[in-house]
Write a protein that holds these residues in place. Structure first.
Motif, PDB file in Angstrom:
ATOM      1  N   THR A 100       0.853  -1.183   0.000  1.00  9.69           N
ATOM      2  CA  THR A 100       0.000   0.000   0.000  1.00  9.69           C
ATOM      3  C   THR A 100       0.886   1.229   0.000  1.00  9.69           C
ATOM      4  O   THR A 100       2.059   1.160   0.414  1.00  9.69           O
ATOM      5  CB  THR A 100      -0.934   0.012   1.227  1.00  9.69           C
ATOM      6  OG1 THR A 100      -1.806   1.145   1.171  1.00  9.69           O
ATOM      7  CG2 THR A 100      -0.147   0.102   2.525  1.00  9.69           C
ATOM      8  N   ILE A 101       0.379   2.331  -0.473  1.00  9.68           N
ATOM      9  CA  ILE A 101       1.064   3.619  -0.385  1.00  9.68           C
ATOM     10  C   ILE A 101       0.290   4.491   0.587  1.00  9.68           C
ATOM     11  O   ILE A 101      -0.911   4.720   0.414  1.00  9.68           O
ATOM     12  CB  ILE A 101       1.158   4.324  -1.758  1.00  9.68           C
ATOM     13  CG1 ILE A 101       1.876   3.423  -2.772  1.00  9.68           C
ATOM     14  CG2 ILE A 101       1.872   5.665  -1.608  1.00  9.68           C
ATOM     15  CD1 ILE A 101       3.329   3.125  -2.446  1.00  9.68           C
ATOM     16  N   MET A 102       0.964   4.960   1.629  1.00 11.81           N
ATOM     17  CA  MET A 102       0.331   5.786   2.648  1.00 11.81           C
ATOM     18  C   MET A 102       0.956   7.176   2.668  1.00 11.81           C
ATOM     19  O   MET A 102       2.035   7.399   2.123  1.00 11.81           O
ATOM     20  CB  MET A 102       0.475   5.131   4.035  1.00 11.81           C
ATOM     21  CG  MET A 102      -0.193   3.774   4.151  1.00 11.81           C
ATOM     22  SD  MET A 102      -0.120   3.105   5.820  1.00 11.81           S
ATOM     23  CE  MET A 102      -1.231   4.237   6.663  1.00 11.81           C
ATOM     24  N   ASN A 103       0.259   8.100   3.302  1.00  5.95           N
ATOM     25  CA  ASN A 103       0.758   9.454   3.544  1.00  5.95           C
ATOM     26  C   ASN A 103       1.022  10.212   2.246  1.00  5.95           C
ATOM     27  O   ASN A 103       1.892  11.083   2.192  1.00  5.95           O
ATOM     28  CB  ASN A 103       2.031   9.401   4.410  1.00  5.95           C
ATOM     29  CG  ASN A 103       2.378  10.741   5.014  1.00  5.95           C
ATOM     30  OD1 ASN A 103       1.538  11.380   5.637  1.00  5.95           O
ATOM     31  ND2 ASN A 103       3.615  11.169   4.837  1.00  5.95           N
ATOM     32  N   ALA A 104       0.269   9.901   1.220  1.00  8.24           N
ATOM     33  CA  ALA A 104       0.453  10.579  -0.063  1.00  8.24           C
ATOM     34  C   ALA A 104      -0.510  11.762  -0.159  1.00  8.24           C
ATOM     35  O   ALA A 104      -1.732  11.574  -0.104  1.00  8.24           O
ATOM     36  CB  ALA A 104       0.211   9.614  -1.216  1.00  8.24           C
ATOM     37  N   PRO A 105       0.007  13.009  -0.304  1.00  5.89           N
ATOM     38  CA  PRO A 105      -0.891  14.174  -0.395  1.00  5.89           C
ATOM     39  C   PRO A 105      -1.935  14.058  -1.491  1.00  5.89           C
ATOM     40  O   PRO A 105      -3.059  14.561  -1.341  1.00  5.89           O
ATOM     41  CB  PRO A 105       0.073  15.330  -0.666  1.00  5.89           C
ATOM     42  CG  PRO A 105       1.366  14.887  -0.052  1.00  5.89           C
ATOM     43  CD  PRO A 105       1.422  13.405  -0.285  1.00  5.89           C
ATOM     44  N   ALA A 106      -1.607  13.405  -2.592  1.00  3.62           N
ATOM     45  CA  ALA A 106      -2.561  13.287  -3.697  1.00  3.62           C
ATOM     46  C   ALA A 106      -3.805  12.494  -3.311  1.00  3.62           C
ATOM     47  O   ALA A 106      -4.846  12.612  -3.951  1.00  3.62           O
ATOM     48  CB  ALA A 106      -1.894  12.630  -4.900  1.00  3.62           C
TER      49      ALA A 106
END
Length: 582
Positions: free
Chosen positions: A263-269
């Protein structure tokens, strides 16, 4: 709207929690001194003996000076905190009370509201975003807010808005109760194992995930999610150097014998859904979308705890609101509201409210006790705690009593006794316990002479679980675990209302109501013996063939539909008997 979101909305703000957690005070002993703490207007050079001469810091706070620092609390002493004032400090008091005259930290006897032990630091520069560039490139900037981050903040710290924890933005976008559910992460086909070991994860990803400080969450052996910012992300996937990438929570040891997960976390987008945020310490900015229109208080968890009672004995902590604690992944025992690990006797935690405690370090709770003796956790309220457990009692000879607490909206375990002897878990009400580690009540490892009675656990991923010791069972001859007169109802994520993960011996299950969406009761192949009778069982029972662990004739059996569904609906709103909580 998810059930978790509905409960979060129903819980309201911190003042609502304060009212809900209020209860008659235990009697205070009059023979000691009465000190006063006013974190907003006090002075450590004063004597602390009146409201007008209150200290700024409590004894045991490393930032205390003068008399507040030099005072050693003795039997019968009371430390009163001013109601409605946020206390930001970590207290490790030297305090020696007695069973008859404990030292009391009191949060509800001065003022009309409770004192607040706050584990966070307020942020400055809070305002609505003015453009996409002002909001780390997020195209939905019109709905977003931003705040300035001070030096030293990490992506593992947490954002709190109006005393409610927000959720790190994530791809894929998962609700809070499933944010660490690996089965819903992005799949990495087993055929790509060689590429993954070399540091390449191929998977189409949305545009813009590279902005800010995105974090890779990778499922690794042994069944944990490890996190790193030492990677590059683009529309085609993720690349990293396995030899140099630093991971929190594990090492670079991905699964290669099956499909992997990430998973990708903490992404502003990905900030867009109400209640999400992304921190970018390198840009000195956090962006967020609040859960409502009103934004009055924005802060960041500072990894600070509240009380560490390891140097104290016969101490009572009562009448506080604990809010906004965040434990950083990889920082041992950080962000715990109340901790004790010395084995000193007589710690009592009662009539407090805990809200917004977020500890990403697996295994720690808002209240965490180790080697406890004569422990009492009574009539507290815990709510809005994603990624976090409520009450943990570990490696404790006892006696330990966890009674009449109300626990809701957790991402991990409600009450755990682990290697604990002489424990009682009685008349607690739990609901909204979710996530892959969402155990309502769990009794683990070499726990013995433990009684679990008159509790009600509903809407839980795993209402009750237990697990026996790795070696000899109760070599000292003490009895095992007795579970009686409880209501355990699982939700749609549950795989059993009551489950043993193995090695249980002399497990007693008497007169309980057990209802799962499919399985009501599950035994493991290594379970040795059980006494299960008088239970109302809604759903299937799983046990090793020929084990004789469960006799349907000694219990009332019902299918999950039809009459079983009617029985379950009638018990979902049960509460604990008031007579147990006086």
């Amino acid at each position: 709207m998810s059930q978790f979101a509905k409960l979060m909305r129903a819980a309201g703000s911190l003042p609502a929690l304060v009212v809900a957690a209020a209860a008659p005070a235990a009697p205070l002993m009059a023979e000691g001194r009465i000190f006063h703490v006013d974190h907003a207007a006090g002075s450590d050079t004063a004597d602390g003996l009146s409201q007008a001469t209150a200290w700024k810091h409590a004894p045991g706070d490393s930032r205390a000076t003068g008399k507040a620092r030099s005072t050693v609390l003795a039997a019968g002493d009371v430390v009163r905190f001013r109601g409605g004032v946020r206390y930001r400090g970590y207290m490790v008091p030297r305090a020696t009370g007695t069973a008859e005259a404990p030292v009391v930290f009191d949060g509800s006897s001065w003022g009309l509201s409770r004192a607040i032990i706050d584990g966070s630091e307020p942020l400055s520069g809070v305002r609505q975003c003015q453009s996409a560039a002002d909001c780390l490139g997020n195209p939905a900037w019109q709905t977003l807010w931003r705040a300035d981050l001070p030096a030293g903040v990490s992506w593992t710290d947490w954002l709190f808005v109006n005393d409610t924890p927000l959720q790190p933005a994530q791809y894929p976008d998962l609700p809070p109760e499933r944010a660490d559910r690996v089965a819903e992460y992005l799949a990495i086909p087993k055929a790509q194992a060689a590429e993954v070991l070399a540091g390449t994860i191929r998977h189409p990803l949305p545009h813009g995930l590279e902005r800010g400080m995105p974090v890779l969450g990778l499922w690794v052996k042994p069944n944990v999610v490890a996190f790193t910012t030492d990677m590059q992300v683009n529309a085609n996937g993720v690349t990293l150097d396995p030899a140099t990438a630093r991971f929190d929570g594990g090492t670079y040891n991905p699964y290669t014998d099956r499909d992997g997960r990430f998973t990708i976390m903490n992404a502003p987008a990905m900030v867009g859904r109400p209640g999400t945020f992304a921190m970018s310490p390198k840009d000195g900015v956090v962006i967020f979308r609040p859960g409502g229109r009103h934004v009055s208080h924005v802060s960041v968890g500072g990894r600070r705890g509240g009380f560490n009672l390891s140097a104290a004995e016969h101490v009572r902590v009562r009448g506080f609101s604990f809010a906004n604690f965040a434990g950083a992944r990889g920082v041992h025992a950080s962000g715990i509201a109340i901790l004790t690990n010395s084995g000193r006797p007589g710690i009592e935690i009662r009539d407090n409210g805990f809200r917004g405690v977020v500890n990403m370090t697996a295994g720690f709770g808002a209240v965490h006790t180790i080697n406890a003796r004569k422990l009492k956790v009574f009539r507290n309220q815990f709510t809005a705690m994603p990624w976090t457990s409520a009450v943990m009692v570990d490696n404790s000879p006892g006696p330990s009593l966890v009674q009449c607490n109300r626990i809701s909206m957790l991402g991990r375990t409600g009450i755990r006794l682990n290697n604990a002897a002489n424990g009682t878990v009685r008349a607690n009400r739990l609901w909204g316990i979710n996530g892959p580690h969402g155990n309502g009540i769990t009794i683990y490892n070499d726990s013995r002479n433990v009684h679990v009675t008159h509790n009600v656990v509903t809407d839980s991923a795993r209402p009750f679980t237990t697990h026996g010791p790795a070696k000899d069972w109760h070599a000292d001859g003490m009895p095992g675990v007795r579970v009686a007169n409880n209501v355990f109802i699982g939700n749609s994520m549950a795989d059993g209302a009551a489950s043993s993960w193995g090695r249980s011996r002399n497990l007693a299950l008497i007169d309980n109501f057990l209802s799962g969406p499919r399985f009501a009761l599950k035994f493991a192949s290594t379970d040795q013996s059980a006494d299960a009778r008088g239970n109302i069982v809604i759903g299937e029972v799983v046990m090793p063939k020929g084990s004789g662990l469960f006799d349907p004739g000694a219990n009332s059996m019902h299918p999950v539909d039809g009459n079983g569904a009617i029985l379950t609906a009638a018990r979902e709103n049960d509460d604990v008997p008031e007579s147990h909580c006086r």
